[in-house]
Design an enzyme around this catalytic site. Structure first.
Site, PDB file in Angstrom:
ATOM      1  N   ASP A  15       0.873  -1.157   0.000  1.00 53.71           N
ATOM      2  CA  ASP A  15       0.000   0.000   0.000  1.00 53.71           C
ATOM      3  C   ASP A  15       0.923   1.223   0.000  1.00 53.71           C
ATOM      4  OD1 ASP A  15      -2.376   1.633   0.606  1.00 53.71           O
ATOM      5  OD2 ASP A  15      -1.416   1.847   2.558  1.00 53.71           O
ATOM      6  N   ASP A  17      -0.005   5.156   0.814  1.00 51.66           N
ATOM      7  CA  ASP A  17      -0.182   6.164   1.859  1.00 51.66           C
ATOM      8  C   ASP A  17      -0.254   5.523   3.238  1.00 51.66           C
ATOM      9  OD1 ASP A  17      -0.453   8.519   0.126  1.00 51.66           O
ATOM     10  OD2 ASP A  17      -2.213   7.441  -0.610  1.00 51.66           O
ATOM     11  N   GLY A 246      10.862  12.360  35.288  1.00 54.86           N
ATOM     12  CA  GLY A 246       9.975  11.387  34.654  1.00 54.86           C
ATOM     13  C   GLY A 246       8.914  10.936  35.638  1.00 54.86           C
ATOM     14  N   THR A 258      16.597   6.407  34.076  1.00 56.08           N
ATOM     15  CA  THR A 258      16.559   6.941  32.710  1.00 56.08           C
ATOM     16  C   THR A 258      16.438   8.456  32.790  1.00 56.08           C
ATOM     17  OG1 THR A 258      14.169   6.561  32.663  1.00 56.08           O
ATOM     18  CG2 THR A 258      15.569   4.902  31.608  1.00 56.08           C
ATOM     19  N   ASN A 260      15.186  11.381  31.498  1.00 57.01           N
ATOM     20  CA  ASN A 260      14.141  11.761  30.542  1.00 57.01           C
ATOM     21  C   ASN A 260      14.400  13.125  29.897  1.00 57.01           C
ATOM     22  OD1 ASN A 260      13.179   9.705  32.354  1.00 57.01           O
ATOM     23  ND2 ASN A 260      11.120  10.081  31.575  1.00 57.01           N
ATOM     24  N   GLU A 310      13.611   8.146  26.966  1.00 51.99           N
ATOM     25  CA  GLU A 310      14.264   7.741  28.209  1.00 51.99           C
ATOM     26  C   GLU A 310      15.591   7.041  27.999  1.00 51.99           C
ATOM     27  OE1 GLU A 310      11.652   6.383  31.482  1.00 51.99           O
ATOM     28  OE2 GLU A 310      10.493   5.594  29.801  1.00 51.99           O
ATOM     29  N   LEU A 313      22.025   6.092  30.670  1.00 57.92           N
ATOM     30  CA  LEU A 313      23.443   6.301  30.386  1.00 57.92           C
ATOM     31  C   LEU A 313      24.235   5.166  31.021  1.00 57.92           C
ATOM     32  CD1 LEU A 313      22.259   8.939  29.439  1.00 57.92           C
ATOM     33  CD2 LEU A 313      24.048  10.177  30.669  1.00 57.92           C
ATOM     34  N   TYR A 322      19.487  16.186  37.161  1.00 59.07           N
ATOM     35  CA  TYR A 322      18.299  16.863  36.624  1.00 59.07           C
ATOM     36  C   TYR A 322      18.670  18.283  36.213  1.00 59.07           C
ATOM     37  CZ  TYR A 322      15.318  13.125  38.393  1.00 59.07           C
ATOM     38  OH  TYR A 322      14.721  11.912  38.617  1.00 59.07           O
ATOM     39  N   ARG A 335      15.092  -2.846  18.782  1.00 61.11           N
ATOM     40  CA  ARG A 335      13.823  -3.596  18.725  1.00 61.11           C
ATOM     41  C   ARG A 335      12.646  -2.652  18.990  1.00 61.11           C
ATOM     42  NH1 ARG A 335      11.667  -4.283  23.886  1.00 61.11           N
ATOM     43  NH2 ARG A 335      13.140  -3.767  25.549  1.00 61.11           N
ATOM     44  N   PHE A 340       5.293  -6.985  28.577  1.00 59.43           N
ATOM     45  CA  PHE A 340       5.880  -8.132  29.269  1.00 59.43           C
ATOM     46  C   PHE A 340       4.911  -8.632  30.327  1.00 59.43           C
ATOM     47  CE2 PHE A 340       9.323  -5.825  27.380  1.00 59.43           C
ATOM     48  CZ  PHE A 340      10.159  -6.824  26.900  1.00 59.43           C
TER      49      PHE A 340
HETATM   50  P1  ADP Z   1      12.700   9.935  36.471  1.00 60.55           P
HETATM   51  O1  ADP Z   1      11.449   9.157  36.425  1.00 60.55           O
HETATM   52  O2  ADP Z   1      12.542  11.283  37.095  1.00 60.55           O
HETATM   53  O3  ADP Z   1      13.381  10.001  35.139  1.00 60.55           O
HETATM   54  P2  ADP Z   1      14.530   7.837  37.235  1.00 60.55           P
HETATM   55  O4  ADP Z   1      14.261   6.928  38.366  1.00 60.55           O
HETATM   56  O5  ADP Z   1      14.393   7.307  35.849  1.00 60.55           O
HETATM   57  O6  ADP Z   1      13.665   9.122  37.446  1.00 60.55           O
HETATM   58  O7  ADP Z   1      15.980   8.387  37.428  1.00 60.55           O
HETATM   59  C1  ADP Z   1      16.543   9.199  36.457  1.00 60.55           C
HETATM   60  C2  ADP Z   1      17.489  10.225  37.020  1.00 60.55           C
HETATM   61  O8  ADP Z   1      18.583   9.589  37.663  1.00 60.55           O
HETATM   62  C3  ADP Z   1      18.096  11.027  35.883  1.00 60.55           C
HETATM   63  O9  ADP Z   1      17.329  12.174  35.580  1.00 60.55           O
HETATM   64  C4  ADP Z   1      19.464  11.398  36.418  1.00 60.55           C
HETATM   65  O10 ADP Z   1      19.403  12.624  37.084  1.00 60.55           O
HETATM   66  C5  ADP Z   1      19.796  10.280  37.410  1.00 60.55           C
HETATM   67  N1  ADP Z   1      20.745   9.269  36.911  1.00 60.55           N
HETATM   68  C6  ADP Z   1      21.755   8.756  37.656  1.00 60.55           C
HETATM   69  N2  ADP Z   1      22.459   7.840  36.967  1.00 60.55           N
HETATM   70  C7  ADP Z   1      21.885   7.761  35.744  1.00 60.55           C
HETATM   71  C8  ADP Z   1      22.189   6.996  34.565  1.00 60.55           C
HETATM   72  N3  ADP Z   1      23.214   6.120  34.523  1.00 60.55           N
HETATM   73  N4  ADP Z   1      21.405   7.156  33.475  1.00 60.55           N
HETATM   74  C9  ADP Z   1      20.363   8.011  33.508  1.00 60.55           C
HETATM   75  N5  ADP Z   1      20.046   8.754  34.560  1.00 60.55           N
HETATM   76  C10 ADP Z   1      20.793   8.655  35.698  1.00 60.55           C
HETATM   77  N1  RBF Z   2       9.021  -0.307  28.663  1.00 65.26           N
HETATM   78  C1  RBF Z   2       8.120  -1.140  28.137  1.00 65.26           C
HETATM   79  O1  RBF Z   2       6.975  -1.124  28.539  1.00 65.26           O
HETATM   80  N2  RBF Z   2       8.463  -2.007  27.127  1.00 65.26           N
HETATM   81  C2  RBF Z   2       9.728  -2.082  26.647  1.00 65.26           C
HETATM   82  O2  RBF Z   2       9.986  -2.857  25.726  1.00 65.26           O
HETATM   83  C3  RBF Z   2      10.724  -1.224  27.207  1.00 65.26           C
HETATM   84  N3  RBF Z   2      11.996  -1.250  26.773  1.00 65.26           N
HETATM   85  C4  RBF Z   2      12.940  -0.443  27.339  1.00 65.26           C
HETATM   86  C5  RBF Z   2      14.262  -0.489  26.915  1.00 65.26           C
HETATM   87  C6  RBF Z   2      15.236   0.329  27.487  1.00 65.26           C
HETATM   88  C7  RBF Z   2      16.638   0.250  27.002  1.00 65.26           C
HETATM   89  C8  RBF Z   2      14.866   1.234  28.519  1.00 65.26           C
HETATM   90  C9  RBF Z   2      15.894   2.112  29.157  1.00 65.26           C
HETATM   91  C10 RBF Z   2      13.551   1.285  28.944  1.00 65.26           C
HETATM   92  C11 RBF Z   2      12.576   0.465  28.380  1.00 65.26           C
HETATM   93  N4  RBF Z   2      11.253   0.487  28.803  1.00 65.26           N
HETATM   94  C12 RBF Z   2      10.325  -0.335  28.231  1.00 65.26           C
HETATM   95  C13 RBF Z   2      10.797   1.635  29.576  1.00 65.26           C
HETATM   96  C14 RBF Z   2      10.620   1.432  31.022  1.00 65.26           C
HETATM   97  O3  RBF Z   2       9.305   0.979  31.195  1.00 65.26           O
HETATM   98  C15 RBF Z   2      10.795   2.835  31.621  1.00 65.26           C
HETATM   99  O4  RBF Z   2      12.124   3.196  31.530  1.00 65.26           O
HETATM  100  C16 RBF Z   2      10.309   2.885  33.008  1.00 65.26           C
HETATM  101  O5  RBF Z   2       8.917   2.841  32.969  1.00 65.26           O
HETATM  102  C17 RBF Z   2      10.730   4.165  33.713  1.00 65.26           C
HETATM  103  O6  RBF Z   2       9.962   5.251  33.294  1.00 65.26           O
HETATM  104 MG    MG Z   3      13.521   8.310  33.922  1.00 66.77          MG
END
Ligand code: ADP
Ligand code: RBF
Ligand code: MG
Length: 386
Positions: A15, A17, A246, A258, A260, A310, A313, A322, A335, A340
């Site tokens: 297809d 569009d 986040g 993560t 964000n 997200e 690192l 932050y 992927r 899950f």
């Molecule tokens: P949020 O839901 O606010 O993103 P998370 O529990 O995901 O909280 O934690 C993310 C925060 O943790 C980041 O914003 C950063 O300040 C800190 N942090 C510490 N180590 C790492 C890392 N290796 N990767 C990403 N964030 C990290």
């Molecule tokens: N969340 C999902 O629901 N499904 C996924 O397949 C999934 N894959 C992820 C892969 C990576 C590398 C990372 C860092 C996160 C992933 N998450 C996934 C997100 C995860 O649910 C999220 O980081 C937490 O909810 C924190 O906000």
């Molecule tokens: Mg986060």
């Protein structure tokens, strides 16, 4: 393998569009401007119900939904030239060029079957080098008596190419398109263009998130050869900004922090890249450059309403960061996001992603992007001009 009967497809029917072209983006933009004239505001309402319809059917939905003071024909004659003016602007969807080149390179026959009139199809694909020559056959909605969901257009392709319908694989983004393909007795892969709607595509043989996830071998077609150690190299793209708060569950619930980023200002870039798991190099304020693996999407496990970016690192930090400037060069895809059955299996999968990214980033083809100038954030702040 449970399904030991291997499918042997010899022809792929695409297809246009929403499957190969990101037409929806253009149509939304045009409608947005147009509705203002009638004092209405385009809110994306109707977007769901116009996908896969003929232009006339789609027009009927809009005229009705927005209570426009015109006939369907008047609406069509006003909106059609406005859309046509934008056709040069329609981008190929992620993976479209890759798929076309792959099938062409392996001499797999391809056909284009679209509800759009033949002339419009020709004009739209003319902006994409190599497309027209790749199709053995093109059939438009005006060349059959009735469009999808009728199987007629697909059966016509099979007939003209002299191939049994059961040996055809249809790739479609819309529900009417999927229905048409199944009614024609063909194999159907759905690539829904509307997010979070995949449950509506039950009759498809497989539902994938984007063309990047197509596995041709499942259908007896030659597999893609561009995957490297579990990763797909992509044309690098960039996003950045201050690290935002986040949902607060990354570290706490998953043990995976993560950093964000805000999606604000990135809606176009994000619509050009499928949701999923990616990796690359991250520049964090003046601290340094690190590997990262990230998820972009709605976290199906948590069923978020907002799309999130997200990155995790791959480094042990002593403290939170932050508000600090984070820049990402995204160089590869791993992927699609998945659901899950347990938190443990989600965590396990994310750790698998981390290992894949960590190893792959040592390969020269990815390692070289560590030097991407976008990542080098100067001590004195702004170098966003880079
Ligand atoms: P949020 O839901 O606010 O993103 P998370 O529990 O995901 O909280 O934690 C993310 C925060 O943790 C980041 O914003 C950063 O300040 C800190 N942090 C510490 N180590 C790492 C890392 N290796 N990767 C990403 N964030 C990290
Ligand atoms: N969340 C999902 O629901 N499904 C996924 O397949 C999934 N894959 C992820 C892969 C990576 C590398 C990372 C860092 C996160 C992933 N998450 C996934 C997100 C995860 O649910 C999220 O980081 C937490 O909810 C924190 O906000
Ligand atoms: Mg986060």
């Amino acid at each position: 393998m449970a399904n030991s009967l291997k499918k042997l497809v010899s022809c792929v029917i695409l297809d246009l569009d929403g499957t190969l072209l990101n037409t929806d983006g253009i149509v939304s933009e045009v409608l947005k401007g147009y509705l203002v004239k009638y004092g209405k505001q385009w809110d994306g309402r109707g977007a769901h119900s116009i996908v896969g319809k003929t232009p006339r059917e789609a027009a009927a939905v809009i005229v009705e939904d927005y209570g426009l003071p015109l006939s369907i024909d008047e609406f069509v004659s006003e909106i059609t030239p406005m859309c046509s003016d934008q056709w040069f602007n329609i981008k190929a969807l992620p993976g479209a060029n890759r798929l076309i080149n792959h099938l062409k390179g392996h001499n797999v026959r391809m056909a284009l079957a679209s509800n759009s009139p033949r002339e419009n199809i020709e004009t739209k694909i003319a902006y994409h080098a190599g497309w027209k020559e790749s199709f053995s056959l093109i059939i438009g909605g005006d060349e059959v008596t009735v469009g999808k969901p009728s199987p007629e257009i697909f059966l016509e392709v099979a007939k003209r190419l002299n191939v049994d319908p059961s040996k055809c694989l249809v790739i479609e983004d819309s529900i009417p398109g999927v229905m048409a393909g199944k009614a024609a007795g063909m194999e159907v892969v759905a690539v829904p263009s509307l997010t979070k709607q995949s449950h509506l595509y039950i009759s498809a043989d497989e539902v994938i998130n984007s063309l990047l996830d197509l596995q041709p071998a499942k259908w007896g077609l030659p597999p893609f050869e561009d995957w490297i150690e579990g990763t797909l190299p992509i044309e690098p793209w960039h996003i950045g900004g201050p690290v935002t708060k986040g949902f607060g569950r990354g570290s706490k619930v998953l043990g995976i922090p993560t950093a964000n980023l805000s999606t604000e200002g990135y809606s176009t870039v994000l619509s050009e890249h499928p949701s999923g798991v990616y990796f690359g190099w991250a520049g964090l304020s003046t601290r340094g450059i690190y590997k990262f693996v990230m998820s972009i999407g709605w976290n199906p496990y948590f069923n978020n309403a907002e799309k999130t970016i997200e990155p995790w690192l791959l480094h042990d930090f002593e403290e939170d960061f932050y508000g600090e400037e984070l820049r990402l060069a995204i160089v590869g895809y791993i992927r699609p996001e998945a659901n899950f059955s347990s938190l443990e299996s989600l965590i396990e999968k994310i750790h698998e992603d981390r290992k894949i990214a960590e190893t792959a980033l040592e390969l020269t083809l990815y390692l070289k992007h560590r030097e991407d100038p976008y990542l080098k954030i100067s001590l004195h702040g702004d170098n966003s001009h880079l």
